[in-house]
Design a protein around this motif. Sequence first.
Motif, mmCIF file in Angstrom:
data_model
loop_
_atom_site.group_PDB
_atom_site.id
_atom_site.type_symbol
_atom_site.label_atom_id
_atom_site.label_comp_id
_atom_site.label_asym_id
_atom_site.label_seq_id
_atom_site.Cartn_x
_atom_site.Cartn_y
_atom_site.Cartn_z
ATOM 1 N N TYR A 49 0.874 -1.169 0.000
ATOM 2 C CA TYR A 49 0.000 0.000 0.000
ATOM 3 C C TYR A 49 0.921 1.232 0.000
ATOM 4 O O TYR A 49 1.349 1.676 1.075
ATOM 5 C CB TYR A 49 -0.855 -0.049 1.273
ATOM 6 N N MET A 52 1.235 4.321 2.816
ATOM 7 C CA MET A 52 1.001 3.754 4.143
ATOM 8 C C MET A 52 2.153 2.829 4.547
ATOM 9 O O MET A 52 2.545 2.800 5.717
ATOM 10 C CB MET A 52 -0.319 2.971 4.186
ATOM 11 N N PHE A 118 1.616 -5.321 3.598
ATOM 12 C CA PHE A 118 2.182 -6.093 2.487
ATOM 13 C C PHE A 118 1.319 -7.335 2.299
ATOM 14 O O PHE A 118 0.789 -7.876 3.274
ATOM 15 C CB PHE A 118 3.594 -6.574 2.815
ATOM 16 N N TRP A 119 1.245 -7.800 1.056
ATOM 17 C CA TRP A 119 0.542 -9.050 0.766
ATOM 18 C C TRP A 119 1.391 -9.864 -0.184
ATOM 19 O O TRP A 119 1.869 -9.362 -1.205
ATOM 20 C CB TRP A 119 -0.831 -8.769 0.154
ATOM 21 N N PRO A 133 -2.168 -15.478 6.400
ATOM 22 C CA PRO A 133 -1.305 -15.159 7.546
ATOM 23 C C PRO A 133 -1.085 -16.394 8.397
ATOM 24 O O PRO A 133 -1.959 -17.244 8.506
ATOM 25 C CB PRO A 133 -2.095 -14.102 8.312
ATOM 26 N N ALA C 58 -8.126 0.112 6.508
ATOM 27 C CA ALA C 58 -7.379 1.288 6.954
ATOM 28 C C ALA C 58 -8.173 2.529 6.571
ATOM 29 O O ALA C 58 -8.789 2.571 5.500
ATOM 30 C CB ALA C 58 -5.997 1.326 6.317
ATOM 31 N N GLN C 61 -4.852 5.695 5.800
ATOM 32 C CA GLN C 61 -3.564 5.013 5.960
ATOM 33 C C GLN C 61 -3.243 4.607 7.394
ATOM 34 O O GLN C 61 -2.073 4.475 7.753
ATOM 35 C CB GLN C 61 -2.426 5.844 5.324
ATOM 36 N N ARG C 62 -4.261 4.390 8.195
ATOM 37 C CA ARG C 62 -4.065 3.797 9.526
ATOM 38 C C ARG C 62 -4.992 2.597 9.667
ATOM 39 O O ARG C 62 -6.167 2.685 9.350
ATOM 40 C CB ARG C 62 -4.408 4.801 10.629
ATOM 41 N N PHE C 63 -4.430 1.485 10.172
ATOM 42 C CA PHE C 63 -5.263 0.310 10.408
ATOM 43 C C PHE C 63 -6.380 0.661 11.376
ATOM 44 O O PHE C 63 -6.145 1.340 12.383
ATOM 45 C CB PHE C 63 -4.439 -0.826 11.022
ATOM 46 N N ALA C 77 -9.210 1.920 2.751
ATOM 47 C CA ALA C 77 -8.661 0.744 2.070
ATOM 48 C C ALA C 77 -9.218 -0.523 2.697
ATOM 49 O O ALA C 77 -9.355 -0.605 3.918
ATOM 50 C CB ALA C 77 -7.133 0.755 2.155
ATOM 51 N N PHE C 79 -8.756 -4.819 2.544
ATOM 52 C CA PHE C 79 -7.761 -5.803 2.112
ATOM 53 C C PHE C 79 -7.795 -7.022 3.011
ATOM 54 O O PHE C 79 -8.375 -6.982 4.097
ATOM 55 C CB PHE C 79 -6.363 -5.166 2.109
ATOM 56 N N PRO C 81 -5.937 -9.859 5.631
ATOM 57 C CA PRO C 81 -4.877 -9.716 6.634
ATOM 58 C C PRO C 81 -3.511 -9.637 5.952
ATOM 59 O O PRO C 81 -3.277 -10.319 4.946
ATOM 60 C CB PRO C 81 -5.010 -10.999 7.459
ATOM 61 N N VAL C 82 -2.642 -8.812 6.495
ATOM 62 C CA VAL C 82 -1.343 -8.587 5.854
ATOM 63 C C VAL C 82 -0.432 -9.803 6.024
ATOM 64 O O VAL C 82 -0.547 -10.558 6.993
ATOM 65 C CB VAL C 82 -0.651 -7.321 6.411
#
Lengths: 145, 145, 85, 85
Positions: A49, A52, A118-119, A133, C58, C61-63, C77, C79, C81-82
Amino acid sequence: MIRVSVDPAPIALGVEVAALEEGGAGGVATFTGVVRTDDGVEALELEHYPGMTEAALCALAEAAVARWNLLGVSIVHRVGRMTAGERIVFVGTAAAHRREALDSCAYLIDRLKTDAPFWKREWLAGGTRWVEPRAGDEEAAAVWS
Amino acid sequence: MIRVSVDPAPIALGVEVAALEEGGAGGVATFTGVVRTDDGVEALELEHYPGMTEAALCALAEAAVARWNLLGVSIVHRVGRMTAGERIVFVGTAAAHRREALDSCAYLIDRLKTDAPFWKREWLAGGTRWVEPRAGDEEAAAVWS
Amino acid sequence: MGLTMLYFAWVRERVGAGEERVDPPEGVQTVAGLIEWLSARSDGHAAAFAAPSRLRAAIDQRFVPLDAALNGAREVAIFPPVTGG
Amino acid sequence: MGLTMLYFAWVRERVGAGEERVDPPEGVQTVAGLIEWLSARSDGHAAAFAAPSRLRAAIDQRFVPLDAALNGAREVAIFPPVTGG
């Protein structure tokens, strides 16, 4: 010294380590993530992203500096497509004493796993799949809070 | 892969890391000790017990392999005279998962401090002095037993 | 006053776009409400947002958790899980 | 049947040699006894071994406590606490 980089170019480990060692520290701890060659993964693709990601990595580096007495912190994450054996991520810390370097290095990689957007997608012989994850990642990150 | 070396030549970090990464691991953790530039030390001299040193480092590497699931272990210790900013010691571990690499790397450097026969002498402007062991080193090593 | 939506990874793939401008009605006040409202936009949106428990978000730009309020958000945003590092 | 003694760091400096062959009498059975017996060899030995609590030892290249028995030892090393890494 805080260095944060998100880059499609290969990670130049020597350059990063040299920057950490130049700070006059007694100890430098590093962790490097490498695309594994074992489980049939031919390539890995890292999506992130923009904007961010850099902010999240800077915040992580600053949190480490606030918690330990560090002379240097580097976080480098590769993005885009990379093949087996290539470096995905590098974190490194420099401190006067080894415990601070070792602990802060472990902290950075544990927290990076959950705190940065990140993904990963794996490319296998049969197609691609988004990486799920790992169950332990949340707990590993929570240890530090 | 176990690599152990006790050598008066400068430590080639790139070579050591490359050897660890070549094992197909997912993660490589390293710790590098560097001669500090802060406290007036112009040079450091490392004396050791030839024969016993190599045996002690091999035993340490084997103990790490027995305790964690590792794909590679490197321990390199420089001996002789070295100046500020130069590397004294390098330990590195490679594993499929980061926790094993990080923990075993910390183990190796903690135990090396108490289990291998090296003695440091500092060269200062006014003369030389033998380094006294740090009070915390015994406890740090004992954590792992 | 609209919102910029960003989508990543398989959310982006299912929606069929990485970015879009949307203008949710007054009643949409949280990320969860936004996800529910967006689900009606297309089959792709519906597929992307079918299991909210698998989604993360987010705001600017903050979770944030999915029950976070949108008030004042400019960029949201959605998405999975990272999985970095 | 003699012993090879090895000395390191400031123990070596005070003794004035890094290595010597010695032939202790029957009554010397432990490292501590050996240190006491060696102290009489010279002023340097006496200075090196004046404070046994600051000394460490190895028999045949293995760390041992000072009360370890010598039986069968071929090489005994005396030195300060180690400071590597």
